[in-house]
Design an enzyme around this catalytic site. Structure first.
Site, mmCIF file in Angstrom:
data_model
loop_
_atom_site.group_PDB
_atom_site.id
_atom_site.type_symbol
_atom_site.label_atom_id
_atom_site.label_comp_id
_atom_site.label_asym_id
_atom_site.label_seq_id
_atom_site.Cartn_x
_atom_site.Cartn_y
_atom_site.Cartn_z
ATOM 1 N N HIS A 106 41.375 36.763 46.703
ATOM 2 C CA HIS A 106 40.139 37.309 46.128
ATOM 3 C C HIS A 106 38.961 36.989 47.042
ATOM 4 O O HIS A 106 38.990 36.007 47.778
ATOM 5 C CB HIS A 106 39.889 36.703 44.751
ATOM 6 C CG HIS A 106 40.955 37.016 43.746
ATOM 7 N ND1 HIS A 106 41.523 36.064 42.952
ATOM 8 C CD2 HIS A 106 41.555 38.191 43.439
ATOM 9 C CE1 HIS A 106 42.428 36.642 42.164
ATOM 10 N NE2 HIS A 106 42.480 37.919 42.446
ATOM 11 N N GLY A 107 37.909 37.791 46.944
ATOM 12 C CA GLY A 107 36.709 37.521 47.716
ATOM 13 C C GLY A 107 36.821 38.084 49.127
ATOM 14 O O GLY A 107 37.501 39.076 49.364
ATOM 15 N N ASP A 110 41.293 41.963 33.689
ATOM 16 C CA ASP A 110 41.888 41.251 34.820
ATOM 17 C C ASP A 110 41.842 39.730 34.610
ATOM 18 O O ASP A 110 40.835 39.195 34.123
ATOM 19 C CB ASP A 110 41.111 41.629 36.091
ATOM 20 C CG ASP A 110 41.972 41.519 37.337
ATOM 21 O OD1 ASP A 110 43.185 41.759 37.231
ATOM 22 O OD2 ASP A 110 41.417 41.208 38.411
ATOM 23 N N HIS A 111 42.905 39.053 34.996
ATOM 24 C CA HIS A 111 42.932 37.573 35.068
ATOM 25 C C HIS A 111 42.341 36.859 33.859
ATOM 26 O O HIS A 111 41.387 36.083 33.992
ATOM 27 C CB HIS A 111 42.180 37.076 36.305
ATOM 28 C CG HIS A 111 42.880 37.359 37.588
ATOM 29 N ND1 HIS A 111 43.988 36.648 37.993
ATOM 30 C CD2 HIS A 111 42.634 38.273 38.537
ATOM 31 C CE1 HIS A 111 44.386 37.126 39.161
ATOM 32 N NE2 HIS A 111 43.597 38.111 39.514
ATOM 33 N N GLU A 151 51.353 37.116 36.162
ATOM 34 C CA GLU A 151 51.297 36.656 37.554
ATOM 35 C C GLU A 151 52.140 35.405 37.738
ATOM 36 O O GLU A 151 52.138 34.512 36.898
ATOM 37 C CB GLU A 151 49.843 36.358 37.938
ATOM 38 C CG GLU A 151 49.697 35.816 39.364
ATOM 39 C CD GLU A 151 48.240 35.705 39.798
ATOM 40 O OE1 GLU A 151 47.524 36.711 39.700
ATOM 41 O OE2 GLU A 151 47.818 34.622 40.225
ATOM 42 N N GLY A 210 43.486 41.290 45.482
ATOM 43 C CA GLY A 210 42.754 40.940 46.701
ATOM 44 C C GLY A 210 42.748 42.037 47.752
ATOM 45 O O GLY A 210 43.001 41.787 48.931
ATOM 46 N N SER A 223 36.677 42.016 34.930
ATOM 47 C CA SER A 223 37.003 40.605 34.813
ATOM 48 C C SER A 223 36.525 40.127 33.440
ATOM 49 O O SER A 223 35.845 40.866 32.723
ATOM 50 C CB SER A 223 36.323 39.799 35.918
ATOM 51 O OG SER A 223 36.771 40.246 37.174
HETATM 52 ZN ZN LIG Z 1 43.232 39.273 41.060
#
Ligand SMILES: [Zn+2]
Length: 291
Positions: free
Chosen positions: A181-182, A82-83, A135, A216, A50
């Site tokens: 996520h999470g 990522d992201h 995305e 996710g 990340s």
């Molecule tokens: Zn993601």
């Protein structure tokens, strides 16, 4: 092997119906554990960070460790950011040696998302052999500091997917389909299989053009993972599961052996736990023996 980008790894996966794990690491020892598991199983591999951990460690240090590990491994390995919603930081990581960049402009309107994503696509393609992931729609949960409540996410419009992919010139596509996520609040989170299937048919129906990404992965039941893979999910992002594995292992070690004050043994214990967890994921995703 020489370093590779994500598209090179994912085209055969999408064609042959298996998925490659994109495993999120926050330190170099985790990275080594992930690589060791993939080498043992002869599996292609995507390592990801990340934005915050990459800034903490420094992108050149992450990329340097990655390059050393990848070049001496007998499997193809990609390093993915990522992201990242910051175009300049996407460029920084591409220049530092990441081989796949995810520009996440999904919180913007459709045209702005395309415009930002295309800027990163063009930069990475001009710079070298770097693939780009975009995305459409939003994923629920927490990614770095961005919080999207479960049930408040915006799922990807299948009708807009083809236009988005063409105009943004991306190599990999992450459509929001309900995964989060999470840790999932529900034991049976809603996952829109039909939506993924439709998007995959539209983009990759006759021949694979843009491998699809599922975000996710943590907490999904094995049969849900297998179904997502069968419907075209070729890259599977796993993060939270590895953070829990790492912290649980460190906690167990410290509670049992704290008085030894041996940091090398602590690192080794945590790395073994990561290696075992990655082995489970690679086996589930079907990429064992595919390197
Ligand atoms: Zn993601």
């Amino acid at each position: 092997m020489p370093v590779v980008n994500a598209k090179e790894i994912l085209m055969p996966a999408a064609q042959d119906g298996y998925a490659v794990g994109a495993f999120n690491v926050t330190n170099i020892i985790m990275m080594e554990g992930v690589v060791e598991a993939a080498v043992e199983l002869d599996a292609p591999l995507i390592i990801q960070t990340s934005v915050t951990p990459s800034q903490f460690l420094r992108p050149d240090i992450v990329a340097g460790a990655y390059r050393s590990l990848a070049e001496s491994a007998p499997i193809p390995i990609c390093l993915h950011l990522d992201h990242c919603d910051d175009i300049e930081y996407c460029k920084t990581c591409a220049e530092a040696g990441y081989t796949n960049i995810m520009i996440d402009a999904s919180h913007h309107d459709f045209d702005t998302n395309i415009e930002h994503t295309a800027q990163v696509s063009d930069f990475c393609h001009d710079l070298g052999n770097i693939s780009v992931e975009g995305e459409l729609g939003t994923v629920a949960g927490v990614e770095d500091e961005v919080v999207v409540a479960e049930g408040q996410e915006q799922l990807c419009s299948a009708d807009q997917a083809v236009e988005f992919v063409e105009r943004s010139r991306i190599d990999l596509f992450a459509p929001a389909i309900g995964t989060a996520h999470g840790v999932y609040k529900s034991s049976h989170p809603f996952v829109d299989f039909e939506r993924l299937d439709k998007i995959n048919q539209l983009l990759n129906g006759s021949t694979v053009k843009v491998p699809l990404v599922v975000h996710g992965g943590t907490g999904l039941a094995p049969d849900v993972v297998e179904k997502l893979v069968s419907l075209g999910g070729a890259k599977f992002n796993v993060s939270t599961d590895l953070k829990h594995t790492w912290i649980d292992a460190v906690d167990e070690y410290v509670r049992t052996y704290k008085s030894e004050y041996n940091t090398g043994k602590l690192d080794s214990f945590a790395k073994d736990a990561i290696r075992n967890k990655i082995t489970e994921w690679i086996t589930l995703l079907g990429s064992s023996g595919k390197a």
